[in-house]
Design an enzyme around this catalytic site. Structure first.
Site, PDB file in Angstrom:
ATOM      1  N   ASN A   1       0.844  -1.193   0.000  1.00  0.00           N
ATOM      2  CA  ASN A   1       0.000   0.000   0.000  1.00  0.00           C
ATOM      3  C   ASN A   1       0.881   1.245   0.000  1.00  0.00           C
ATOM      4  O   ASN A   1       0.794   2.094   0.871  1.00  0.00           O
ATOM      5  CB  ASN A   1      -0.909  -0.009   1.240  1.00  0.00           C
ATOM      6  CG  ASN A   1      -1.916   1.122   1.233  1.00  0.00           C
ATOM      7  OD1 ASN A   1      -2.428   1.492   0.183  1.00  0.00           O
ATOM      8  ND2 ASN A   1      -2.198   1.677   2.397  1.00  0.00           N
TER       9      ASN A   1
ATOM     10  N   ASP B   1      -5.520  -5.116  10.997  1.00  0.00           N
ATOM     11  CA  ASP B   1      -5.838  -4.340   9.789  1.00  0.00           C
ATOM     12  C   ASP B   1      -5.387  -2.890   9.997  1.00  0.00           C
ATOM     13  O   ASP B   1      -6.125  -1.942   9.713  1.00  0.00           O
ATOM     14  CB  ASP B   1      -7.330  -4.418   9.469  1.00  0.00           C
ATOM     15  CG  ASP B   1      -7.625  -4.098   8.001  1.00  0.00           C
ATOM     16  OD1 ASP B   1      -6.721  -4.259   7.171  1.00  0.00           O
ATOM     17  OD2 ASP B   1      -8.755  -3.670   7.689  1.00  0.00           O
TER      18      ASP B   1
ATOM     19  N   GLY C   1     -10.033   3.284   6.953  1.00  0.00           N
ATOM     20  CA  GLY C   1      -8.945   2.724   7.735  1.00  0.00           C
ATOM     21  C   GLY C   1      -8.852   3.219   9.162  1.00  0.00           C
ATOM     22  O   GLY C   1      -9.197   4.357   9.479  1.00  0.00           O
TER      23      GLY C   1
END
Length: 417
Positions: A97, A307, A326
């Site tokens: 990412n 996560d 997020g």
């Protein structure tokens, strides 16, 4: 280096002789030399004596993000790995990412080399497709040789079913693990939260559970046809658990994970319009949460993950529709898990999963390399920004009561205590 851990309660269900027993642990030159009821410290030893000290095998997280390269303002590799160590993790799998994208062997090598001096081991995933655009497969074999432990277009679903098929077939040549993010973008449309009563009430566009389940069903049909190894990251619905359970009964080589926050929060929390609660997959209903927890207990869901996605403030302090997805989760992972499961179950979940990625796993016993997390499972506190080591502070656990404090980790000759 010589370290002596005093009166540490050992959590190690694979070794019943010491499980739940208080022992001294002597570590010399990175190796566990002795575990005994009373070990005298030499003049060279650093003695570690902490309140209610518990130890286990070092913890593992199968899916975290940092920012570097490209988004260093969110999180650098150095601070991200230090945060992971302070949070009890000795091994983390890094999602691709970043900018430039991790779609070649040089990018994988950069990440591995840049993390070599840290306590926590970093295991990078490579992108499944070039630039994560879902069009052409990336250099999977070369990235595998460089150290990539799997292949994933992070949070980007592969709409081309044939590409998933080819990836699963090709990866079998080198035992590669293929990821497929469970979201049908045509069904999801412009949704930003779970489709249901709450989304209607708040006037926010919804992502139906069907968007996740349809993609999972498709990928499992493809896996049944091709063979290979498939991982479905961060599932969030009741039916997703059932689909994967049925696939495992058929003998398909599939694994899946769930984000810890999806085991705790429902879409009810969205009424505050706090953008820290905007995550993908979205927070679902209490019925889904119950099914996910049962899936973890039954072993259908293979891993829990923090996560962890650091996000700079300008991407969160905006209107809900425009906010980035997020939440960070490394620092809160242990305390959050203990709000659902007992301590032994929580530690079991935090220490499993390395084998799926071909990562060597030590044992907590004499003669083995030290790979140890130190913690106090009974420490209760309210989680606030002072508990966050990450550069970004976008946590949905802020101001929540947690139980469990991490003292640090020891990995070989390195330590964060």
């Amino acid at each position: 280096m010589e370290i002596l851990l005093k009166s540490a309660k050992i959590i190690n269900e694979t070794n019943k002789a010491v499980h739940l027993k208080k022992r001294d642990i002597l570590i010399k030159n990175g190796t566990i030399e002795k575990i005994g009821t009373k070990i005298e410290a030499s003049s060279k030893a650093k003695v570690v004596s902490l309140e209610n000290l518990h130890v286990s095998l070092g913890w593992f997280d199968s899916g975290i993000c940092f920012g570097e390269p490209g988004y260093e303002e969110r999180e650098t590799l150095d601070n991200g790995l230090l945060t992971a160590a302070k949070s009890g993790f000795t091994d983390v799998v890094l999602n691709p990412n970043s900018v430039p994208n991790v779609d070649n062997s040089s990018a994988v090598t950069f990440l591995i080399n840049a993390s070599k001096n840290q306590v926590t081991n970093l295991h990078p995933l490579g992108s499944l497709t070039m630039k994560a655009e879902g069009k052409d497969l990336a250099e999977m074999f070369d990235m595998s040789n460089a150290g990539a432990v799997g292949f994933y277009d992070f949070k980007h679903p592969i709409s081309n079913a044939n590409l998933v098929k080819i990836a699963l077939q090709y990866a079998q040549n080198f035992n590669g693990l293929v990821y497929s993010f469970p979201l049908d973008t045509k069904i999801a449309g412009k949704g930003v939260v779970n489709e249901g009563v709450i989304s209607t009430k708040l006037g926010l566009k919804g992502i139906p559970a069907l968007a996740e389940e349809l993609q999972i069903a498709r990928d499992l049909f493809i896996l049944e046809y091709t063979g290979g190894k498939l991982h479905i990251p961060t599932i969030s619905t009741e039916k997703s658990v059932k689909l994967i359970a049925d696939a495992k009964k058929k003998g398909l080589n599939v694994s899946c994970s769930v984000a810890i926050h999806n085991l705790i929060f429902t879409d009810d929390v969205l009424e505050a319009f706090d953008t820290n609660n905007k995550v993908l997959p979205p927070l679902r209903t209490s019925k889904d949460v119950k099914a996910l927890i049962k899936g973890v207990k039954d072993g259908i869901i293979d891993f829990v993950t923090s996560d962890h996605i650091p996000m700079n403030i300008e991407n969160k302090r905006v209107e809900f529709d425009n906010a980035a997805y997020g939440t960070i989760g490394l620092e809160s992972a242990f305390g959050a898990l203990q709000s659902i499961f007992d301590m032994e179950t929580s530690i079991g979940l935090l220490t499993k999963g390395r084998e799926r990625y071909g990562i060597e796993s030590q044992e907590l016993k004499e003669g083995e390399k030290a790979n140890i997390t130190l913690f106090n499972p009974d420490y209760e506190y309210n989680f606030d920004t002072l508990d966050i080591s990450s550069t970004s502070k976008n946590s949905m656990f802020l101001n929540k009561g947690l139980k469990g404090k991490v003292y640090g980790v020891i990995l070989g000759n390195k330590k964060v205590l």
